[in-house]
Scaffold this motif. Structure first.
Motif, PDB file in Angstrom:
ATOM      1  N   UNK A  38      -0.061  -4.130  -0.782  1.00 40.86           N
ATOM      2  CA  UNK A  38       0.345  -5.054  -1.841  1.00 40.86           C
ATOM      3  C   UNK A  38       0.065  -6.498  -1.411  1.00 40.86           C
ATOM      4  N   UNK A  39       0.350  -6.807  -0.137  1.00 38.68           N
ATOM      5  CA  UNK A  39       0.094  -8.152   0.359  1.00 38.68           C
ATOM      6  C   UNK A  39      -1.400  -8.462   0.349  1.00 38.68           C
ATOM      7  N   UNK A  40      -2.255  -7.474   0.726  1.00 33.61           N
ATOM      8  CA  UNK A  40      -3.701  -7.674   0.742  1.00 33.61           C
ATOM      9  C   UNK A  40      -4.210  -7.970  -0.661  1.00 33.61           C
ATOM     10  N   UNK A  41      -3.704  -7.241  -1.651  1.00 33.29           N
ATOM     11  CA  UNK A  41      -4.167  -7.443  -3.034  1.00 33.29           C
ATOM     12  C   UNK A  41      -3.736  -8.780  -3.611  1.00 33.29           C
ATOM     13  N   UNK A  42      -2.753  -9.407  -2.993  1.00 32.25           N
ATOM     14  CA  UNK A  42      -2.299 -10.698  -3.501  1.00 32.25           C
ATOM     15  C   UNK A  42      -3.139 -11.844  -2.938  1.00 32.25           C
TER      16      UNK A  42
ATOM     17  N   UNK B  85     -13.384  -3.717  -3.086  1.00 41.39           N
ATOM     18  CA  UNK B  85     -13.478  -3.129  -1.737  1.00 41.39           C
ATOM     19  C   UNK B  85     -12.279  -2.271  -1.429  1.00 41.39           C
ATOM     20  N   UNK B  86     -12.040  -2.071  -0.109  1.00 41.71           N
ATOM     21  CA  UNK B  86     -10.931  -1.210   0.316  1.00 41.71           C
ATOM     22  C   UNK B  86     -10.355  -1.718   1.632  1.00 41.71           C
ATOM     23  N   UNK B  87      -9.056  -1.470   1.811  1.00 37.69           N
ATOM     24  CA  UNK B  87      -8.364  -1.792   3.069  1.00 37.69           C
ATOM     25  C   UNK B  87      -8.026  -0.481   3.769  1.00 37.69           C
ATOM     26  N   UNK B  88      -8.545  -0.298   4.974  1.00 39.33           N
ATOM     27  CA  UNK B  88      -8.301   0.926   5.733  1.00 39.33           C
ATOM     28  C   UNK B  88      -7.300   0.705   6.848  1.00 39.33           C
ATOM     29  N   UNK B  89      -6.421   1.704   7.050  1.00 41.90           N
ATOM     30  CA  UNK B  89      -5.393   1.625   8.092  1.00 41.90           C
ATOM     31  C   UNK B  89      -5.462   2.903   8.960  1.00 41.90           C
ATOM     32  N   UNK B  90      -5.381   2.712  10.255  1.00 42.48           N
ATOM     33  CA  UNK B  90      -5.430   3.846  11.190  1.00 42.48           C
ATOM     34  C   UNK B  90      -4.130   3.861  12.016  1.00 42.48           C
TER      35      UNK B  90
ATOM     36  N   UNK C  52       5.072   3.967   6.982  1.00 39.99           N
ATOM     37  CA  UNK C  52       5.942   3.490   5.898  1.00 39.99           C
ATOM     38  C   UNK C  52       5.715   2.015   5.564  1.00 39.99           C
ATOM     39  N   UNK C  53       5.069   1.277   6.451  1.00 44.85           N
ATOM     40  CA  UNK C  53       4.820  -0.142   6.193  1.00 44.85           C
ATOM     41  C   UNK C  53       3.513  -0.391   5.436  1.00 44.85           C
ATOM     42  N   UNK C  54       2.676   0.662   5.320  1.00 45.70           N
ATOM     43  CA  UNK C  54       1.361   0.469   4.713  1.00 45.70           C
ATOM     44  C   UNK C  54       1.451   0.027   3.244  1.00 45.70           C
ATOM     45  N   UNK C  55       2.300   0.608   2.360  1.00 43.76           N
ATOM     46  CA  UNK C  55       2.349   0.149   0.957  1.00 43.76           C
ATOM     47  C   UNK C  55       2.600  -1.345   0.824  1.00 43.76           C
ATOM     48  N   UNK C  56       3.502  -1.898   1.619  1.00 37.32           N
ATOM     49  CA  UNK C  56       3.773  -3.334   1.547  1.00 37.32           C
ATOM     50  C   UNK C  56       2.556  -4.133   1.998  1.00 37.32           C
TER      51      UNK C  56
END
Length: 480
Positions: A58-62, A140-145, A51-55
């Motif tokens: 958004x932070x990464x894109x900023x 690019x892309x941000x990956x989360x595991x 549930x924390x991934x969307x935030x």
């Protein structure tokens, strides 16, 4: 009443049923407890990190120039690394930096096709999200595991939750062990009772006590049959032994009666023969020889009858010792003096010694009449086989609790094959120690019986220098 096989099956099914019910109850209680804790926000839900991934996206894109590794320290201050791994990749799928070096995108095509899709790595989920620059260009892309589990979502309580999870898995085996132990122990106790009764019964039979009844009624068919069979065997044995004891009692009574009836006329014959021999000067020589033969055999017969009476008496279990306190040194010395004269008359030397503690010499409790008889039988045996100018050695050792007598002679000794038979009834040596005047073979049996009645023992052996050695031990009946 069930067979052993059915009993085992019943207990097995009972253990499994109880274990399943107890396991289900434990799991239900555990689930209710977990639900209550979860509702109180004590634990994080399984999708806590997801549930924390969307935030985080958004932070990464900023961030400006997010592909630059210099931004790693800034990102890791915001990303909860205890439950979430991340990596930043360029449009070619090359890893720029991150907390994991595992590569899931190998080309630019993978970058475009795997965006916003779940990639499964065993029990972990990997998701890549697009990264844009300030001009909304794809860079690019941000990956989360992460893992979708309560344990992974609660890093601080992971050890406790893992222990509870393992406990939930092994709960059925714990209950199986516990119910097997308690039900098996109870069943073993119920099985042990009839076996203990059989063992106790066997011990009583060994002591010739047959006045008991088997009371155990086992609900196991085979054990019930075993106890019943043992009880029937005991009853049959009791009946057989009672018949045997009755016959033995009749035999003893008959021997005693016959011996009594024979002793009287033989005593009369002996008396008349002795009376006639007193006037031997007036009798022809041949008549005198006949009378001496009659007298000799009368004495032998009377001695045999007396020994038969003694055997019947000692075999009677109701006969008890008549113990009394005696001075052991005086008692033995009197016997030594008695036999010293007999030995002298037969040209045999008697060497005797008495050993006892110097500081103390208490009275010794024994049956003097029977001990006298025991010594007579042993010493007469030694006198019978010791040649003229031979030696009989008698050593006595007196202690507080026992009296030890060692009597050795210089006769021919015992043959090896007959040595173990010496103390049996009616046994007579037919070779080395063959009697010239005949005897019943009851003397040593009577001596052994008297020693055992005094809780002692008697043994016979050959002396290294030749001759027989008798060792007798009798106990002070004061301590018995």
């Amino acid at each position: 009443m069930l067979t052993l096989r059915k009993q085992l099956s019943r207990h097995f099914y009972r253990i499994m049923l109880f274990s399943i019910l107890a396991t289900l109850l434990t799991w239900i209680l555990g689930f209710l407890l977990f639900t209550i804790i979860n509702q109180n926000k004590t634990l994080n839900p399984a999708n806590y990190y997801e549930s924390q991934i969307p935030e985080l996206v958004e932070m990464v894109n900023k961030q400006d120039n997010i592909l630059d590794p210099d931004n790693q320290e800034l990102l890791e201050k915001s990303i909860p690394l205890e439950g979430l791994d991340y990596q930043i990749v360029n449009t070619e799928g090359q890893i720029q930096y991150g907390s994991t070096t595992e590569r899931y995108l190998s080309s630019s095509e993978d970058v475009y096709t795997q965006l916003n899709k779940n990639i499964y790595d065993d029990n972990q989920i990997v998701v890549y999200y697009p990264i844009f620059d300030s001009g909304q260009n794809f860079i690019g892309a941000a990956g989360f595991r992460y893992q979708l589990s309560v344990i992974s979502a609660n890093a601080e309580s992971r050890a406790i939750l893992l222990s509870l999870f393992i406990f939930a898995i092994i709960t059925p085996f714990i209950y199986i062990f516990l119910f097997t132990y308690f039900i098996g122990r109870r069943w073993a106790k119920r099985m042990k009772e009839p076996f203990n009764e059989i063992i106790a019964g066997a011990g009583k039979i060994e002591k010739q006590d047959l006045n008991f009844t088997m009371h155990n009624q086992s609900n196991i068919k085979e054990l019930h049959q075993l106890v019943s069979a043992f009880d029937k065997m005991k009853a049959a044995l009791k009946e057989a032994l009672e018949k045997q004891w009755s016959l033995e009692e009749e035999r003893r009574e008959m021997v005693a009666a016959v011996a009594h009836d024979l002793k009287t006329p033989l005593t009369i014959i002996q008396g008349h023969a002795e009376g006639i021999l007193e006037t031997h000067d007036e009798l022809p020589k041949r008549v005198t020889q006949y009378l001496q033969t009659i007298l000799l055999n009368c004495r032998r017969s009377i001695r045999l009858i007396q020994e038969l009476n003694d055997v019947s008496s000692y075999e009677n279990p109701e006969v008890h010792l008549e113990t009394e306190p005696v001075n052991p040194e005086v008692f033995i010395q009197d016997k030594i003096n008695e036999y010293r004269q007999l030995c002298h008359a037969q040209d045999i030397r008697l060497q005797a010694s008495i050993h006892y503690p110097e500081d103390k010499q208490d009275l010794f409790y024994l049956d003097p009449f029977r001990v006298n008889q025991m010594l007579d039988n042993i010493l007469i045996n030694s006198l019978r086989y010791t040649p003229k100018q031979g030696v009989i050695t008698w050593d006595t050792y007196i202690s507080e609790k026992e009296l030890k007598l060692v009597i050795a002679d210089s006769g021919p000794g015992f043959s090896r094959e007959n040595q173990i038979k010496l103390f049996k009834k009616f046994f007579r040596e037919d070779k080395a120690r063959n009697s010239a005047d005949g005897h019943s073979g009851l003397g040593l049996f009577i001596a052994k019986t008297i020693a055992e009645q005094h809780h002692g023992k008697i043994s016979a052996d050959n002396h290294p220098n030749g001759g027989a050695v008798f060792t007798v031990i009798i106990c002070n009946m004061k301590y018995k």
